[in-house]
Write a protein that holds these residues in place. Structure first.
Motif, PDB file in Angstrom:
ATOM      1  N   UNK A   1       0.848  -1.244   0.021  1.00  0.00           N
ATOM      2  CA  UNK A   1      -0.011  -0.014   0.030  1.00  0.00           C
ATOM      3  C   UNK A   1       0.946   1.036  -0.249  1.00  0.00           C
ATOM      4  N   UNK A   2       1.902   1.441   0.638  1.00  0.00           N
ATOM      5  CA  UNK A   2       2.882   2.467   0.939  1.00  0.00           C
ATOM      6  C   UNK A   2       3.331   2.681  -0.395  1.00  0.00           C
ATOM      7  N   UNK A   3       3.802   1.493  -1.216  1.00  0.00           N
ATOM      8  CA  UNK A   3       4.348   1.620  -2.478  1.00  0.00           C
ATOM      9  C   UNK A   3       3.446   2.154  -3.466  1.00  0.00           C
ATOM     10  N   UNK A   4       2.258   1.836  -3.660  1.00  0.00           N
ATOM     11  CA  UNK A   4       1.162   2.165  -4.118  1.00  0.00           C
ATOM     12  C   UNK A   4       0.839   3.698  -4.198  1.00  0.00           C
ATOM     13  N   UNK A   5       0.842   4.153  -2.950  1.00  0.00           N
ATOM     14  CA  UNK A   5       0.480   5.527  -2.520  1.00  0.00           C
ATOM     15  C   UNK A   5       1.427   6.290  -3.098  1.00  0.00           C
ATOM     16  N   UNK A   6       2.807   5.820  -3.115  1.00  0.00           N
ATOM     17  CA  UNK A   6       3.869   6.782  -3.826  1.00  0.00           C
ATOM     18  C   UNK A   6       3.793   6.753  -5.116  1.00  0.00           C
TER      19      UNK A   6
END
Ligand code: ZN
Length: 571
Positions: free
Chosen positions: A273-278
């Motif tokens: 999710x953190x990577x997607x958010x980025x």
């Protein structure tokens, strides 16, 4: 006096003219599609000829004549030449990273038999460095043209993989994701021997002589992950992230090619999710993503502050749901049943998640207003999920919770009115029906297959919202194969699986668009072609509402538009 009022009048009319022309200017479209057969999925205006978009939103839906007033010098106009324009397809349940990885790793979806798999692994082993893991996905023993010469329950033995890959661990995940094939090197690295006990909810398949066949079912797969993860972890985080991003971009390109403009991801970690958010905030997403977080209660509680992520990156990422898998799949004897399997009377399938933890997660989701999405395939898993959902929902039956049961594939008929009573969404996949049908009756017997398998019609007739998807990479992302399956329930051999449960065209198109939007609380933004919604559209070669049934599968994507921008152009 006259003169003064005339002047005031002139001034006023000047102001009005300026305001009107300013209004007219703001009404100029950036993109217009005309001469289309528009299928809006909007009851108040079912059909139209033209759609005007301004920036990312729809400005106007109506006739070719009326759309003209929105065309200015800077407007791009696309002549649809009578083709079928519908809302962008929303994939209602898929696995975005799994889909991308399947485009990178060995793809075993289309292999015809075990020998082909062995040949693919042999080829990969030649290219790999000793010790590197060889990863693949997509095999399904029920779909091979012949059973392997030496087999147990249709499963081949791992020796043939050992012969072609003696120095590289191999893990080949089943199409369903609920079991995996491994070779001796992988077994050795994971420390699995004939004496290793089955973990709860899993099975290291052994033949009658106690010999390991090579298949790890359901939770037994988790015995393999630590070793595989350890090898992965040795790689720098940045490299892993780069690979992950690559997989997402590959998956997006494949989606857009297939007319899919939004994707519901059925389970990513907080790290993903953190990577997607980025990516979303860098403006690197070409379609819209809606993600369920798949973590245990400990991590959910520790990371509760991450929720909600709402329409970040300009409407490209929403994370406001939690995924739990309560059982496995029918093909791998993992679906948790009320009565034993008809073709394996020694087993009821697998309960793959602790009921107590699910209960805690349900409480967490209820209190935090998160959607809870539970994978339940077997009739027992469905019953238990409805029970646990109802314990929370009864606190406030009027709350618009939109909790979902993913798959809701095999239900006892008594469950259908209970879905309605507790307002539970049946998040189903049309293509699973025709794909699994050849072994459903074998696994469940006539009666359970007839009264409880893929009950779309019964759910819809009971007033339950049924949405649709492919569970990619379990099935191909192709929405037309899925719509065909939903409206025909016809198998490759021409037979039909309990046709009374078929959807109409209208229902199938609705299930893939507006129903999928409702199932994620985004019906105000997408799912139909209406003024004010996102300009997410797909132009198709066939009229899906009227073309002959057999033509549905041959439909080609002419153009895919996301947020008023053309993202894919077909031939
Ligand atoms: Zn899934």
């Amino acid at each position: 006096m006259m003169n003064l009022s005339l002047r005031v009048f002139r001034l006023l009319s000047f102001i009005v003219t300026v305001l009107l022309s300013a209004a007219a200017f703001s009404q100029t479209a950036t993109l217009v599609i005309n001469n289309a057969t528009v299928y809006t999925v909007n009851r108040n205006q079912p059909g139209a000829e033209a759609v005007a978009m301004q920036g990312e939103k729809i400005l106007f839906v109506g006739s070719n004549a009326d759309v003209k007033k929105y065309i200015g010098s800077g407007t791009e106009v696309i002549d649809a030449k009578g083709k079928f324009l519908m809302p962008g397809i929303i994939e209602g349940h898929g696995h975005i990273h799994g889909m991308g990885a399947s485009l990178i790793n060995l793809n075993l979806m289309k292999v015809k038999n075990w020998e082909e798999i062995v040949a693919l692994v042999a080829d990969a082993a030649k290219k790999a460095k000793p010790g590197d893991w060889i990863v693949g996905r997509g095999w399904h023993q029920e779909k091979w043209d012949h059973a392997p010469a030496k087999n147990y329950l249709g499963y081949p033995y791992h020796e043939e993989l050992d012969a072609v890959s003696p120095n590289n661990p191999v893990i080949l995940t089943h199409a369903s994701g609920h079991s995996m094939y491994v070779n001796a090197m992988a077994l050795q690295q994971a420390g699995i021997t004939e004496k290793t006990a089955n973990p709860a909810g899993g099975d290291i398949v052994k033949d009658k002589n106690g010999k390991i066949v090579g298949v790890l079912e359901e939770r037994a797969q988790s015995l393999m992950y630590p070793q595989y993860m350890a090898w992965m972890q040795k790689r720098p985080l940045e490299d892993r992230k780069a690979d992950w991003r690559k997989s997402i971009k590959l998956a997006e390109a494949e989606c857009l090619k297939n007319g899919v403009t939004s994707f519901v991801d059925a389970g990513s970690s907080f790290q993903e999710v953190a990577w997607m958010r980025e990516m979303a905030n860098e403006g690197k997403m070409d379609m819209r993503h809606w993600v369920m977080v798949r973590e245990g209660i400990k991590n959910l509680t520790a990371n509760a502050g991450v929720f909600p992520i709402m329409n970040e990156g300009n409407g490209h990422l929403t994370v406001n749901a939690v995924k739990v898998s309560l059982d496995g799949a029918l093909g791998s004897y993992g679906a948790w049943l009320l009565q034993p399997y008809s073709d394996r009377p020694d087993t009821y399938g697998q309960n793959t998640f602790s009921m107590d933890e699910l209960r805690e997660i349900a409480r967490f989701c209820w209190d935090k207003n998160l959607q809870l999405c539970v994978h339940a395939i077997g009739d027992r898993a469905n019953r238990e999920t409805v029970n646990i959902f109802s314990e929370q929902i009864t606190k406030n039956k009027a709350k618009d919770h939109r909790w979902r049961i993913e798959h809701a594939q095999h239900v006892n008929p008594a469950e259908i009115p209970r879905f309605k009573e507790w307002n539970i969404i049946a998040s189903m996949q049309g293509i699973h029906c025709t794909s699994d049908a050849p072994f459903v009756t074998k696994r469940l017997g006539e009666e359970r297959a007839a009264t409880g398998a893929y009950m779309w019609r019964a759910f819809m007739d009971a007033g339950v919202l049924v949405n649709n998807g492919t569970d990619v990479p379990v099935e191909n992302i192709d929405p037309f194969a899925n719509i065909y399956a939903s409206v025909t329930r016809k198998l490759k051999d021409g037979t039909t699986f309990y046709p009374a449960q078929k959807m109409t065209r209208e229902e199938a198109l609705y299930s893939y668009t507006l129903a999928n939007a409702i199932a994620i609380f985004q019906e105000k933004q997408k799912g139909s072609i209406e003024t004010g919604k996102y300009g997410d559209l797909v132009l198709l070669s066939n009229n899906l509402a009227t073309c002959p049934e057999e033509e549905i599968k041959n439909t080609k994507v002419v153009m895919t538009i996301v947020g008023g921008k053309v993202k894919f152009k077909g031939q």
